[in-house]
Every structure is written in C-alpha cells, then in structure tokens.
Design a protein around this motif. Structure first.
Motif, PDB file in Angstrom:
ATOM      1  N   LYS A 192       9.251  12.400 -28.002  1.00 21.00           N
ATOM      2  CA  LYS A 192       9.799  13.739 -27.804  1.00 21.00           C
ATOM      3  C   LYS A 192      11.209  13.600 -27.236  1.00 21.00           C
ATOM      4  O   LYS A 192      11.466  13.914 -26.071  1.00 21.00           O
ATOM      5  CB  LYS A 192       8.904  14.561 -26.871  1.00 21.00           C
ATOM      6  N   PRO A 193      12.148  13.123 -28.045  1.00 22.52           N
ATOM      7  CA  PRO A 193      13.470  12.741 -27.544  1.00 22.52           C
ATOM      8  C   PRO A 193      14.292  13.883 -26.953  1.00 22.52           C
ATOM      9  O   PRO A 193      15.240  13.630 -26.199  1.00 22.52           O
ATOM     10  CB  PRO A 193      14.163  12.150 -28.782  1.00 22.52           C
ATOM     11  N   ASP A 194      13.969  15.118 -27.302  1.00 19.68           N
ATOM     12  CA  ASP A 194      14.734  16.252 -26.774  1.00 19.68           C
ATOM     13  C   ASP A 194      14.207  16.739 -25.422  1.00 19.68           C
ATOM     14  O   ASP A 194      14.820  17.621 -24.800  1.00 19.68           O
ATOM     15  CB  ASP A 194      14.721  17.415 -27.772  1.00 19.68           C
ATOM     16  N   GLU A 195      13.088  16.196 -24.983  1.00 14.85           N
ATOM     17  CA  GLU A 195      12.507  16.621 -23.717  1.00 14.85           C
ATOM     18  C   GLU A 195      12.880  15.634 -22.600  1.00 14.85           C
ATOM     19  O   GLU A 195      13.124  14.462 -22.850  1.00 14.85           O
ATOM     20  CB  GLU A 195      10.978  16.719 -23.831  1.00 14.85           C
ATOM     21  N   TYR A 196      12.876  16.146 -21.374  1.00 18.93           N
ATOM     22  CA  TYR A 196      13.166  15.271 -20.235  1.00 18.93           C
ATOM     23  C   TYR A 196      12.773  15.980 -18.942  1.00 18.93           C
ATOM     24  O   TYR A 196      12.611  17.207 -18.902  1.00 18.93           O
ATOM     25  CB  TYR A 196      14.658  14.912 -20.174  1.00 18.93           C
ATOM     26  N   THR A 197      12.640  15.206 -17.897  1.00 13.54           N
ATOM     27  CA  THR A 197      12.585  15.718 -16.528  1.00 13.54           C
ATOM     28  C   THR A 197      13.639  14.966 -15.736  1.00 13.54           C
ATOM     29  O   THR A 197      13.669  13.733 -15.743  1.00 13.54           O
ATOM     30  CB  THR A 197      11.199  15.524 -15.893  1.00 13.54           C
ATOM     31  N   ARG A 198      14.512  15.725 -15.067  1.00 16.92           N
ATOM     32  CA  ARG A 198      15.617  15.128 -14.324  1.00 16.92           C
ATOM     33  C   ARG A 198      15.486  15.489 -12.842  1.00 16.92           C
ATOM     34  O   ARG A 198      15.341  16.662 -12.493  1.00 16.92           O
ATOM     35  CB  ARG A 198      16.953  15.630 -14.866  1.00 16.92           C
ATOM     36  N   MET A 199      15.535  14.485 -11.994  1.00 19.90           N
ATOM     37  CA  MET A 199      15.530  14.694 -10.551  1.00 19.90           C
ATOM     38  C   MET A 199      16.908  14.343 -10.001  1.00 19.90           C
ATOM     39  O   MET A 199      17.422  13.246 -10.264  1.00 19.90           O
ATOM     40  CB  MET A 199      14.443  13.855  -9.872  1.00 19.90           C
ATOM     41  N   HIS A 200      17.480  15.265  -9.242  1.00 16.93           N
ATOM     42  CA  HIS A 200      18.831  15.095  -8.718  1.00 16.93           C
ATOM     43  C   HIS A 200      18.776  15.211  -7.196  1.00 16.93           C
ATOM     44  O   HIS A 200      18.455  16.277  -6.656  1.00 16.93           O
ATOM     45  CB  HIS A 200      19.750  16.163  -9.311  1.00 16.93           C
ATOM     46  N   TYR A 201      19.118  14.125  -6.506  1.00 19.47           N
ATOM     47  CA  TYR A 201      19.095  14.111  -5.044  1.00 19.47           C
ATOM     48  C   TYR A 201      20.304  14.867  -4.498  1.00 19.47           C
ATOM     49  O   TYR A 201      21.443  14.530  -4.797  1.00 19.47           O
ATOM     50  CB  TYR A 201      19.083  12.675  -4.527  1.00 19.47           C
ATOM     51  N   GLN A 202      20.039  15.878  -3.677  1.00 21.93           N
ATOM     52  CA  GLN A 202      21.106  16.674  -3.067  1.00 21.93           C
ATOM     53  C   GLN A 202      21.471  16.138  -1.678  1.00 21.93           C
ATOM     54  O   GLN A 202      22.649  16.063  -1.328  1.00 21.93           O
ATOM     55  CB  GLN A 202      20.651  18.138  -2.945  1.00 21.93           C
TER      56      GLN A 202
END
Length: 253
Positions: free
Chosen positions: A224-234
């Motif tokens: 599923k190349p168009d899907e993702y989960t991104r975690m960004h540390y603030q």
C-alpha cells in the motif's frame, strides 16, 4: 608446534567474530535507544494516512529504561474524542485505559502485532516488547562511507526461541560524531521473502535537549505505497528523574 599455532589462530578468529557480533549488537541497541536515553518525555504528533481515513493525534510518551523492568507510557492528548486514552507497559505487562468508561484492559501477547489506534505502527512498535538487540542474531552485510558518515547495513535473524513476528530485519544505520543513528529498518515476514512487508524510516535530524536525534519516523506498508503513518517529535526531554508513579494504572485517572 604447528598444532598450537593453528589453535591460536582459530581462537583469535573466534574472538574477533564474537567481538564483531558484540559491536553490531551494541550499534543496534544504541540506535534503538536514541530517542529514549535512560528516560525520555516527548510530545509528538502522529498523522495516519489510509485509503479509508486520515487521523491526527497528539501524544505524550514517557519511557524509563533505568532498570530491567522497562517502562513505556503513551497518553493521547488530542483530539478531544481520544484524549486521556493511555497505553502502559511495565516489564511484560501491557494495559490500556479508556477514560470514557474508566476501564483498564490487559493486553494479551496475541495483540502485540495488532495496529495501535488504526495506525501502521503495531502495539509492539510503541511498547518495545520486541528487543532487536536481544531477540535477534546479527550479520554485517555492507559498509560504506557517505556524507562524512560511516554507514552499515545489518541483517537480523530471530534467535530460535525468540517470541518475535519478523523472520528477518534489515537495519541501516550510520555513525557520526561517535554516536549511532538509525536511518531505515525493513521488516520481512519470512527470512526468504524477496520483498519486505513494511519499511520504517528515520529523518529530519535536529538538536533536541542537547542531543542530535531524528525527529520524524515514518512507517510504510509495501503493498500500500500511498499509505503511511508519520510520527513527528515536537518536544523531548532526556534523562529526567521520572517518578515511578508515572507508570502506574493509578496515574491514568
């Protein structure tokens, strides 16, 4: 005399091999702990992009690795619908707290591979039940230099009795200024699979609380190349004296 010399050479080779494996294990352990240190307190955003839905969460994550009884707490700060949901790991016990009905559920081992809150990360990913440095054997497959960094690609295969999901893991890391940084981790369901099932990348290295760390983690699924989960540390605070009470079910309330 020749037999003694041959025995000495074999002993040196075995020792070098053991030292090499110890070094690889140390690299993997350091890379895995780069966002945790002895303790950490982080605020991060999680963006989930799937064909069925898009979700955005804000999370508070506490970790404590000061003893063998590893502790992780993930509390949802937003949005309002999910605020107050907590996932807690103390040693091998993992529990969920739902504030709307004030119910605590203990997670079974069968749920480790399940998706965390509908993301591409599993419960195991967030709770760190699987320890790559402990549950896998290592083999260095490639080394090179690029951008004044020493890169290494390490192949991990599970130890015979290890309670793990992945049949092979390829771990790309680099050394810079005496520290070990993770860059890409690919996970294969079976050891002989040609294509990985998913890929985790680390990027956007910044100075946070006095340490250079990757501030973005992104998980993608191969089919599923168009899907993702991104975690960004603030925000992140390392090596604080976190109280043990932070990691109790009483702290849920």
């Amino acid at each position: 005399m020749k037999k003694l010399f041959f025995f000495f050479i074999v002993l040196l080779c075995n020792s070098a091999s053991a030292n090499s494996k110890d070094q690889l294990g140390s690299w993997i352990d350091s890379a895995e702990r780069i966002l945790r240190a002895q303790t950490s307190a982080s605020v991060l955003s999680m963006a989930i992009n799937k064909a069925e839905y898009q979700r955005d969460f804000t999370l508070l994550v506490l970790t404590d690795d000061r003893s063998e009884q590893q502790k992780v707490m993930v509390r949802m700060l937003g949005p309002a619908l999910w605020r107050g949901n907590v996932t807690l790991k103390v040693d091998d016990r993992i529990s969920f707290f739902e504030p709307r009905n004030k119910r605590t559920t203990v997670m079974s081992s069968s749920m480790l591979a399940s998706s965390w809150m509908g993301s591409h990360f599993s419960n195991d990913d967030l709770m760190r039940e699987t320890d790559l440095a402990t549950h896998y054997a290592y083999q260095l497959t490639k080394s090179w230099q690029q951008d004044n960094r020493d890169y290494h690609l390490v192949e991990l295969t599970p130890l015979p009795s290890a309670p793990v999901v992945w049949g092979k893991v390829m771990y790309r890391l680099y050394l810079e200024d005496g520290r070990v940084f993770p860059e890409q981790v690919t996970y294969y369901r079976r050891n002989d699979d040609a294509q990985p099932e998913r890929t985790l990348t680390y990027s956007d290295v910044k100075l946070m609380d006095g340490f250079k760390v990757p501030t973005v983690m992104e998980m993608r699924i191969s089919d599923k190349p168009d899907e993702y989960t991104r975690m960004h540390y603030q925000k992140i605070k390392f090596n604080s004296d976190l109280a043990a009470s932070k990691f109790t079910e009483q702290a849920f309330l």
